[in-house]
Design a protein around this motif. Structure first.
Motif, short mmCIF file in Angstrom:
data_model
loop_
_atom_site.label_atom_id
_atom_site.label_comp_id
_atom_site.label_asym_id
_atom_site.label_seq_id
_atom_site.Cartn_x
_atom_site.Cartn_y
_atom_site.Cartn_z
N ALA A 146 11.51 -0.05 -2.74
CA ALA A 146 11.96 -1.11 -3.64
C ALA A 146 10.79 -1.68 -4.44
CB ALA A 146 12.64 -2.23 -2.84
N ILE A 147 9.66 -1.85 -3.80
CA ILE A 147 8.47 -2.36 -4.50
C ILE A 147 8.03 -1.38 -5.56
CG2 ILE A 147 6.06 -3.06 -4.22
CD1 ILE A 147 6.77 -3.83 -1.32
N ALA A 148 7.99 -0.09 -5.21
CA ALA A 148 7.57 0.93 -6.17
C ALA A 148 8.50 0.98 -7.37
CB ALA A 148 7.50 2.29 -5.48
N GLU A 149 9.81 0.87 -7.13
CA GLU A 149 10.77 0.90 -8.22
C GLU A 149 10.60 -0.31 -9.14
OE1 GLU A 149 13.54 2.17 -10.83
OE2 GLU A 149 12.58 3.29 -9.22
N ALA A 178 0.83 -1.20 0.00
CA ALA A 178 0.00 0.00 0.00
C ALA A 178 0.87 1.25 0.00
CB ALA A 178 -0.93 -0.01 1.21
N ALA A 179 1.93 1.25 0.80
CA ALA A 179 2.84 2.40 0.83
C ALA A 179 3.53 2.59 -0.51
CB ALA A 179 3.87 2.22 1.95
N ALA A 180 3.86 1.49 -1.18
CA ALA A 180 4.47 1.58 -2.50
C ALA A 180 3.51 2.20 -3.51
CB ALA A 180 4.91 0.20 -2.98
N MET A 181 2.23 1.86 -3.41
CA MET A 181 1.23 2.45 -4.30
C MET A 181 1.20 3.96 -4.16
SD MET A 181 -0.32 0.06 -6.13
CE MET A 181 -1.89 0.83 -6.60
N ASP A 182 1.37 4.44 -2.93
CA ASP A 182 1.33 5.88 -2.69
C ASP A 182 2.55 6.60 -3.25
OD1 ASP A 182 -1.10 5.62 -1.38
OD2 ASP A 182 -0.17 5.42 0.61
N LEU A 183 3.60 5.86 -3.58
CA LEU A 183 4.81 6.45 -4.16
C LEU A 183 4.72 6.58 -5.69
CD1 LEU A 183 7.54 4.58 -2.07
CD2 LEU A 183 6.70 6.91 -1.75
N LEU A 184 3.68 5.99 -6.28
CA LEU A 184 3.51 6.04 -7.73
C LEU A 184 2.79 7.31 -8.14
CD1 LEU A 184 2.32 2.35 -8.33
CD2 LEU A 184 4.67 3.23 -8.45
#
Length: 224
Positions: A212-215, A109-115
């Motif tokens: 790392a997930i977002a990247e 969920a936190a990675a989604m917010d970085l997109l």
């Protein structure tokens, strides 16, 4: 004949030992030893090297995932086709998990917010339940809403979940102990990046950071 076989085995052991030694001395900062070994093996054989970014991109010829039929958190039967061209960020766990599942889903969920909004619109985070006995659509709906508005929950019959796990090579098993009031589920904890048609393209290690997930998501989106 036996002498020749022993000689070939010895050569194979020496080659693999050399590759492991090379991997140890040539691995990049924060690169796992196994990833460095696969990279060196790919260079030796001429195959594409796995992506070094916080996970392993499946090489050509290796298949994982595929078609599935499950039930979403709204009680509707869905297949991989219902997710269209979006990239699924899939985690296989269960809603009664006391620790690792909420941690991993929180990172997704936190990675989604970085997109960016445009990137986010092309991604579907998803919890695939491996506990069909307790994870009803209603339970999943209450659970996934705690993480991200785009997150979906998927469950099904025991047979549907078992088939899904087989295709995605997910291990899971029920754990019961006398001192526990409720059972737990033992399961693998990788994050899967799944493209159109249900094919897995990248595996991310457990406890990968949101960054790392977002990247990894951005990289996969750029290739599709």
């Amino acid at each position: 004949m036996q002498r020749a076989i022993r000689f070939l085995v010895l050569i194979l052991i020496l080659v693999l030992g050399g590759l492991w030694s090379t991997a140890w001395f040539t691995r990049q900062p924060n690169e796992a030893l196994g990833d460095a070994f696969l990279r060196n093996l790919a260079q030796l054989t001429g195959r594409p090297a796995p992506s070094p970014i916080n996970g392993t991109q499946l090489p050509a010829g290796v298949s994982m995932g595929g078609a599935f039929t499950l039930v979403n958190q709204d009680g509707r039967t869905v297949t991989e086709a219902d997710f269209g061209d979006t990239l699924m960020v899939a985690y296989f766990g269960y809603t009664f998990c006391p620790d690792i599942c909420p941690t991993e889903l929180g990172s997704i969920a936190a990675a989604m917010d970085l997109l960016t909004p445009e990137q986010e619109a092309r991604v579907t985070p998803a919890l695939f339940s491996i506990d069909p006995e307790r994870d009803t659509p209603e339970q999943l709906k209450l659970y996934v809403e705690n993480f991200h508005p785009r997150m979906v929950g998927l469950t099904g019959s025991t047979q549907q979940v078992a088939e899904m796990a087989r295709r995605f090579r997910v291990f899971y098993g029920r754990v019961e102990r006398p001192e526990m009031s409720a059972y737990l589920m033992d399961h693998t904890s990788y994050i899967y990046l799944v493209e159109k048609g249900g094919a897995v393209r990248t595996l991310l290690r457990p406890q990968s950071s949101p960054e790392a997930i977002a990247e990894a998501i951005r990289r996969q989106l750029s290739q599709s």
